[in-house]
Design a protein around this motif. Structure first.
Motif, short mmCIF file in Angstrom:
data_model
loop_
_atom_site.label_atom_id
_atom_site.label_comp_id
_atom_site.label_asym_id
_atom_site.label_seq_id
_atom_site.Cartn_x
_atom_site.Cartn_y
_atom_site.Cartn_z
N ILE A 99 0.85 -1.19 0.00
CA ILE A 99 0.00 0.00 0.00
C ILE A 99 0.89 1.25 0.00
CG2 ILE A 99 -1.84 1.24 1.21
CD1 ILE A 99 -2.55 -1.37 2.59
N GLU A 114 -4.85 6.49 -2.49
CA GLU A 114 -4.18 5.41 -1.75
C GLU A 114 -4.27 4.16 -2.60
OE1 GLU A 114 -5.84 3.22 1.76
OE2 GLU A 114 -4.18 4.26 2.76
N SER A 116 -3.27 0.15 -3.53
CA SER A 116 -2.83 -1.14 -3.01
C SER A 116 -2.79 -2.13 -4.16
CB SER A 116 -3.76 -1.65 -1.91
OG SER A 116 -5.01 -2.03 -2.45
N HIS A 135 -8.07 4.08 -3.88
CA HIS A 135 -9.11 4.88 -3.23
C HIS A 135 -8.75 6.34 -3.41
CE1 HIS A 135 -12.27 5.99 -0.50
NE2 HIS A 135 -11.42 6.69 0.23
N ASN A 288 -9.86 0.55 4.40
CA ASN A 288 -8.66 -0.21 4.04
C ASN A 288 -8.82 -1.67 4.47
OD1 ASN A 288 -7.41 1.98 2.91
ND2 ASN A 288 -6.26 2.52 4.74
N TYR A 292 -9.07 -5.00 2.05
CA TYR A 292 -8.26 -6.20 2.22
C TYR A 292 -9.15 -7.44 2.21
CZ TYR A 292 -5.20 -9.66 4.37
OH TYR A 292 -4.49 -10.79 4.63
#
Length: 519
Positions: A99, A114, A116, A135, A288, A292
């Motif tokens: 990330i 953000e 990942s 995001h 977040n 995941y």
């Protein structure tokens, strides 16, 4: 007799069904607000886009058809390109999700997100694909910048003495107000000065002992020169302003307080911005974690039944349709597709909850009435279990939140208590509310059911597809939805449980959450 045409027809039908499912999955990804993409990992450290959802095009301005099939260096400009290539190599090397935050210039403008990436292994354990999620933090960064600018302006405004300036003459216990008092709080002063008691009456009752008594203590029982407090102050329209009040005490030669010059600063907007920023931070942390879990669902929960379906569909093309193997394989194919459909249904429900939270607006919710409504739908199941439920919530208690969220919370917790009851004793469920000025509201849902090992469960209680009772059917998303609803309303939820003793869920909501709701 073996008929190739029949086998071919079944193969085509299976392919059509698979294509339909893939289309449904594509549509599902296109409903996700976050940017989602998939990269094929090719030789010499090159990565080719094989999928991008509509959010990719909306966020970057790059049409999906111009992205899919091209390499990342053709899409992502420098200096971001060097950064993402480094992160891709890190993910492949560690075979773990990576990330980071990055800011990139696209046709739509500068985008801060953000990012990942999650590696997807092949059958040999080597990374064959990277699943990426971005995001968009652009608006949040703009809010932070706007907040910083607002705080700077507030500092300059203080220097210009535009706050409610006052002069407390202690000998006759009167307050003389500057013009800022009327502007800030909407009062029209019939006389000026006003009695000190009039200001004290406008201080929130829960803050009065600390503020009013504290000010008199500082003036008469100490030698302090400075005093300051934050508290709630009633405006003329009945709402509450959050103020920062500070003053300077003038004392005579023997130390007696004779006057105090001070200023009341309305910090309501700043406090709201701080709370919004805190809520935003908590939301990002929660999202977040959700991302995941969502990546886990895509890479595992969807992958397993899909792989099984592909295997059985391939087998069906190679065996006699009249054989026992054909019938058994067809049944297993149907089972795999049904499991695939169930996972898609769960994901769709989770996405709907997140969409609803984005448009959430609080309202005063009568908790006792909503709890009774939730019980109505479970009354027969509760009776069949021989259970009793006691609701100890005041009929006039109203909480700022969503009626639908509270209904879902009570429904899930009551139905869980019924499902996981102890066979050795009658089921008892108690729902209790407690309120305190400092701690806020706590709602406790307690049962004497079978319970579970809370320490062993750890932090997984409210995660997706986590179940703690062997031999009981369930989808494993009920407690996830409970937590999502509670946190959407600014609360927190905890759980305590012991095997064969029962389970207790406690929902906490901050104090004064409903003060400025319309009545």
């Amino acid at each position: 007799m073996y008929n190739p045409a029949d086998t071919s027809g079944n193969f085509v039908a299976a392919n059509k069904a698979l294509a339909k499912r893939e289309h449904q999955l594509s549509v599902l990804f296109d409903t996700i607000a976050d940017v989602t993409f998939v990269l094929n990992v090719e030789g010499e450290g090159r990565y080719r886009f094989v999928f991008a959802n509509k959010a990719f095009e909306k966020t970057t301005g790059l049409p999906v058809e111009q992205v899919v099939g091209r390499y990342v260096e053709d899409i992502i400009p420098e200096p971001s390109l060097s950064l993402v290539l480094t992160k891709y190599r890190e993910a492949i090397s560690s075979m773990e999700r990576v990330i980071w935050q990055e800011t990139t210039d696209y046709p739509t403008g500068q985008v801060t997100g953000e990012v990942s990436v999650t590696p997807v292994p092949d059958e040999h354990g080597r990374c064959c694909q990277l699943v990426g999620v971005v995001h968009d933090l652009t608006k949040e960064k703009q809010v932070e910048k706007a907040l910083r600018i607002s705080n700077e302006r507030l500092a300059y405004a203080l220097k210009a003495t535009t706050d409610a300036i006052y002069d407390w003459t202690i000998s006759d216990d009167s307050l003389y107000w500057g013009e800022g008092f009327e502007d800030l709080f909407g009062y029209q002063l019939a006389q000026n000065p006003t009695p000190f008691s009039e200001w004290a009456d406008y201080v929130h009752p829960d803050d009065s002992p600390r503020v009013v008594a504290g000010l008199r203590h500082a003036a008469f029982e100490t030698t302090n020169l400075f005093w300051q407090e934050e508290y709630r102050f009633r405006r003329a329209n009945g709402t509450w302003a959050e103020v920062f009040d500070r003053g300077y005490l003038l004392r005579d030669a023997v130390g007696r307080a004779v006057r105090m010059m001070g200023a009341m600063q309305d910090i309501t907007s700043r406090k709201q911005a701080e709370r919004q920023r805190q809520q935003l931070t908590e939301k990002l942390i929660s999202q977040n974690a959700d991302l995941y879990q969502f990546a886990y669902i895509v890479s595992h929960n969807l992958r397993a039944p899909l792989a099984n379906a592909l295997g059985f569909s391939d087998l069906l093309t190679r065996v006699d349709k009249e054989s026992v193997v054909f019938g058994a394989s067809l049944q297993k194919l149907q089972t795999s597709l049904r499991l695939f459909d169930e996972v898609l249904t769960d994901v769709n429900e989770i996405l709907l909850v997140r969409d609803e939270q984005a448009g959430y607006r609080p309202e005063p919710v009568p908790l006792a009435a909503v709890c009774q409504q939730a019980l109505q739908g479970l009354h027969e199941a509760l009776q069949a279990a021989g259970g009793q439920l006691h609701i100890m919530i005041p009929a006039d208690l109203r909480v700022a939140g969503s009626r639908a969220y509270f209904h879902s919370i009570f429904h899930n917790l009551i139905s869980n208590a019924i499902k996981y009851r102890a066979e050795s004793r009658p089921l008892r469920i108690n729902i209790v509310s407690t309120t305190a000025a400092a701690q806020g509201l706590a709602i406790t849902v307690r049962d004497n059911g079978s319970g579970f090992d809370r320490e062993r469960a750890g932090d997984n209680v409210f995660q997706l597809y986590r179940r703690f009772h062997v031999g009981q059917s369930g989808r494993g998303i009920g407690l996830y939805l409970v937590r999502a609803h509670v946190e959407a309303m600014g609360g927190q939820v905890t759980v305590a449980s012991r095997p064969n003793e029962g389970t207790e869920f406690t929902l906490y909501f901050r104090p004064y959450a409903d003060e400025n709701l319309p009545h």
